[in-house]
Motif scaffolding. Sequence first.
Motif, PDB file in Angstrom:
ATOM      1  N   CYS A   1       0.834  -1.213   0.000  1.00 30.74           N
ATOM      2  CA  CYS A   1       0.000   0.000   0.000  1.00 30.74           C
ATOM      3  C   CYS A   1       0.862   1.254   0.000  1.00 30.74           C
ATOM      4  CB  CYS A   1      -0.918  -0.003   1.223  1.00 30.74           C
ATOM      5  SG  CYS A   1      -2.187  -1.286   1.219  1.00 30.74           S
ATOM      6  N   LEU A   2       1.961   1.211   0.735  1.00 30.22           N
ATOM      7  CA  LEU A   2       2.865   2.360   0.782  1.00 30.22           C
ATOM      8  C   LEU A   2       3.478   2.623  -0.582  1.00 30.22           C
ATOM      9  CD1 LEU A   2       4.028   4.391   2.825  1.00 30.22           C
ATOM     10  CD2 LEU A   2       5.923   2.796   3.191  1.00 30.22           C
ATOM     11  N   SER A   3       3.822   1.549  -1.294  1.00 33.32           N
ATOM     12  CA  SER A   3       4.413   1.712  -2.624  1.00 33.32           C
ATOM     13  C   SER A   3       3.417   2.261  -3.635  1.00 33.32           C
ATOM     14  CB  SER A   3       4.964   0.367  -3.121  1.00 33.32           C
ATOM     15  OG  SER A   3       3.911  -0.541  -3.424  1.00 33.32           O
ATOM     16  N   ARG A   4       2.127   2.003  -3.414  1.00 34.09           N
ATOM     17  CA  ARG A   4       1.106   2.514  -4.330  1.00 34.09           C
ATOM     18  C   ARG A   4       0.860   3.999  -4.143  1.00 34.09           C
ATOM     19  NH1 ARG A   4      -0.059   0.022  -8.641  1.00 34.09           N
ATOM     20  NH2 ARG A   4      -2.213   0.816  -8.594  1.00 34.09           N
ATOM     21  N   GLY A   5       1.013   4.477  -2.917  1.00 34.36           N
ATOM     22  CA  GLY A   5       0.850   5.904  -2.647  1.00 34.36           C
ATOM     23  C   GLY A   5      -0.531   6.411  -3.028  1.00 34.36           C
ATOM     24  N   ASP A   6      -0.560   7.514  -3.731  1.00 37.52           N
ATOM     25  CA  ASP A   6      -1.826   8.135  -4.139  1.00 37.52           C
ATOM     26  C   ASP A   6      -2.541   7.343  -5.226  1.00 37.52           C
ATOM     27  OD1 ASP A   6      -1.390  10.172  -2.364  1.00 37.52           O
ATOM     28  OD2 ASP A   6      -0.417  11.482  -3.825  1.00 37.52           O
ATOM     29  N   ARG A   7      -1.887   6.345  -5.797  1.00 36.46           N
ATOM     30  CA  ARG A   7      -2.539   5.528  -6.826  1.00 36.46           C
ATOM     31  C   ARG A   7      -3.541   4.554  -6.223  1.00 36.46           C
ATOM     32  NH1 ARG A   7       2.580   3.025  -9.676  1.00 36.46           N
ATOM     33  NH2 ARG A   7       3.253   3.099  -7.483  1.00 36.46           N
ATOM     34  N   LEU A   8      -3.514   4.410  -4.901  1.00 38.52           N
ATOM     35  CA  LEU A   8      -4.476   3.542  -4.232  1.00 38.52           C
ATOM     36  C   LEU A   8      -5.773   4.337  -4.039  1.00 38.52           C
ATOM     37  CD1 LEU A   8      -4.372   0.639  -3.053  1.00 38.52           C
ATOM     38  CD2 LEU A   8      -3.995   1.674  -0.813  1.00 38.52           C
ATOM     39  N   PRO A   9      -6.863   3.936  -4.711  1.00 38.13           N
ATOM     40  CA  PRO A   9      -8.086   4.753  -4.704  1.00 38.13           C
ATOM     41  C   PRO A   9      -8.889   4.591  -3.419  1.00 38.13           C
ATOM     42  CG  PRO A   9      -8.440   2.782  -5.995  1.00 38.13           C
ATOM     43  CD  PRO A   9      -7.000   2.724  -5.539  1.00 38.13           C
ATOM     44  N   LEU A  10      -8.335   5.071  -2.316  1.00 39.04           N
ATOM     45  CA  LEU A  10      -8.964   4.913  -1.015  1.00 39.04           C
ATOM     46  C   LEU A  10      -9.853   6.116  -0.719  1.00 39.04           C
ATOM     47  CD1 LEU A  10      -7.397   3.434   2.113  1.00 39.04           C
ATOM     48  CD2 LEU A  10      -8.515   5.654   2.322  1.00 39.04           C
ATOM     49  N   ARG A  11     -11.122   5.839  -0.451  1.00 44.78           N
ATOM     50  CA  ARG A  11     -12.071   6.910  -0.157  1.00 44.78           C
ATOM     51  C   ARG A  11     -11.990   7.264   1.323  1.00 44.78           C
ATOM     52  NH1 ARG A  11     -17.917   5.095  -1.173  1.00 44.78           N
ATOM     53  NH2 ARG A  11     -17.650   4.160   0.881  1.00 44.78           N
ATOM     54  N   ARG A  12     -11.870   8.536   1.611  1.00 44.54           N
ATOM     55  CA  ARG A  12     -11.782   9.013   2.995  1.00 44.54           C
ATOM     56  C   ARG A  12     -13.107   9.650   3.377  1.00 44.54           C
ATOM     57  NH1 ARG A  12      -5.906  10.228   4.138  1.00 44.54           N
ATOM     58  NH2 ARG A  12      -4.776   9.516   2.296  1.00 44.54           N
ATOM     59  N   ARG A  13     -13.698   9.137   4.449  1.00 41.24           N
ATOM     60  CA  ARG A  13     -14.951   9.704   4.938  1.00 41.24           C
ATOM     61  C   ARG A  13     -14.666  10.653   6.089  1.00 41.24           C
ATOM     62  NH1 ARG A  13     -16.964   4.889   6.935  1.00 41.24           N
ATOM     63  NH2 ARG A  13     -18.476   6.109   8.111  1.00 41.24           N
TER      64      ARG A  13
ATOM     65  N   GLY B   1     -17.536  -0.754   1.712  1.00 41.79           N
ATOM     66  CA  GLY B   1     -18.366   0.318   2.230  1.00 41.79           C
ATOM     67  C   GLY B   1     -17.572   1.404   2.923  1.00 41.79           C
ATOM     68  N   GLN B   2     -16.515   1.017   3.608  1.00 39.70           N
ATOM     69  CA  GLN B   2     -15.714   1.980   4.368  1.00 39.70           C
ATOM     70  C   GLN B   2     -14.777   2.784   3.471  1.00 39.70           C
ATOM     71  OE1 GLN B   2     -15.814   2.297   7.846  1.00 39.70           O
ATOM     72  NE2 GLN B   2     -14.369   3.984   7.820  1.00 39.70           N
ATOM     73  N   PHE B   3     -14.114   2.117   2.527  1.00 42.12           N
ATOM     74  CA  PHE B   3     -13.056   2.771   1.748  1.00 42.12           C
ATOM     75  C   PHE B   3     -13.367   2.891   0.261  1.00 42.12           C
ATOM     76  CE2 PHE B   3     -10.791   0.440   5.257  1.00 42.12           C
ATOM     77  CZ  PHE B   3     -10.514   1.552   6.019  1.00 42.12           C
ATOM     78  N   GLY B   4     -14.486   2.327  -0.184  1.00 39.49           N
ATOM     79  CA  GLY B   4     -14.866   2.430  -1.577  1.00 39.49           C
ATOM     80  C   GLY B   4     -14.651   1.132  -2.341  1.00 39.49           C
ATOM     81  N   SER B   5     -15.522   0.872  -3.310  1.00 36.54           N
ATOM     82  CA  SER B   5     -15.433  -0.374  -4.072  1.00 36.54           C
ATOM     83  C   SER B   5     -14.190  -0.420  -4.955  1.00 36.54           C
ATOM     84  CB  SER B   5     -16.685  -0.547  -4.932  1.00 36.54           C
ATOM     85  OG  SER B   5     -16.861   0.571  -5.788  1.00 36.54           O
ATOM     86  N   ALA B   6     -13.743   0.731  -5.467  1.00 35.49           N
ATOM     87  CA  ALA B   6     -12.533   0.748  -6.300  1.00 35.49           C
ATOM     88  C   ALA B   6     -11.320   0.306  -5.496  1.00 35.49           C
ATOM     89  CB  ALA B   6     -12.315   2.145  -6.876  1.00 35.49           C
ATOM     90  N   PHE B   7     -11.268   0.722  -4.236  1.00 38.46           N
ATOM     91  CA  PHE B   7     -10.183   0.283  -3.352  1.00 38.46           C
ATOM     92  C   PHE B   7     -10.284  -1.213  -3.088  1.00 38.46           C
ATOM     93  CE2 PHE B   7      -9.198  -0.904   1.036  1.00 38.46           C
ATOM     94  CZ  PHE B   7      -7.843  -0.636   1.085  1.00 38.46           C
ATOM     95  N   ALA B   8     -11.493  -1.703  -2.770  1.00 37.53           N
ATOM     96  CA  ALA B   8     -11.663  -3.115  -2.431  1.00 37.53           C
ATOM     97  C   ALA B   8     -11.278  -4.024  -3.589  1.00 37.53           C
ATOM     98  CB  ALA B   8     -13.111  -3.371  -2.009  1.00 37.53           C
TER      99      ALA B   8
END
Length: 303
Positions: A152-164, A273-280
């Motif tokens: 995850c660290l290597s992916r950086g901003d490329r990881l599509p994690l949704r922040r609520r 649900g927590q971080f987004g389907s694209a992340f999952a």
Amino acid sequence: MLLLAALLAQGRLADTLDNEALGTWCTIFVAVVVQSTPFLLGGVLLSAAISVLLSERVLQRIVPRNPVLAVPVAGLAGIGLPGCECAAVPVAGSLIRRGLAPAVALTFLLAAPAVNPAVLVSTAVAFPGQPEMVLARFGASLLTAVAVGWWCLSRGDRLPLRRRPDPPHLHGPGRFVATVRHDFLHASGFLVLGAMIAAAVNTFVPRSVVDTVAGQAVVGVLTLAALAFVVALCSESDAFVAASLTAFSDTAKLVFLVVGPAMDVKLAAMEAGQFGSAFAVRFVPVVIGTAVLSASLVGWWLL
């Protein structure tokens, strides 16, 4: 209104509701939800407390500034939080909202359900006279969490994690109650969805299919990895199920014990649900693959 409609139509529904497979599905579904909900509530309460009490300044003091070092520290921190994997999802979301790097929070999410003392003690009880199984589970689970954290660290901003964001315009007790209500209702819906899928697989997949592949090494490992994903057991009770799978090798049982707390169908739904389907979609396969590989290597070495 649904209950009233069901009561009025109970004569027509009697034959359907008396079906043995449906009864089994209902039993497993209720068992998964009842077993998981207390841990989810505990995680939501802890998540709300973190949101209210833990400041960014405190996080900066206790977490190494170098994220490469912070990832294994987060993995070891999982030892201090006994609980089920359901509790770790809202806690990880809260840590990210408080400013912790996503890779570090996700490492904690994977480690906490698998390396805490409650899980290790239950494993020791389920496998009496086999301390190597406890050591193997701890090592493989920690290796999985840290490896995925570094990925995850290597992916950086490329990881599509949704922040609520936190609930706005609230402070103190009001903010705590609002966070608990929001996170619990949000996460429990996905918990129910995952439990429905897990119950369906447990009910409708023939047991003979599992027994057929038990004697094949590679197929046995992959089978128990898939079984761990779909049955969605609590990490504090899965060791007793693994011990009962006597037809499988110890390495295959270890894979079952490592994959389950790291990723199952219930967790996949909650994380979507927590971080987004694209992340999952990206995170779930990486976690499963890393868990299978880590458990296989550690099992080959120790078992």
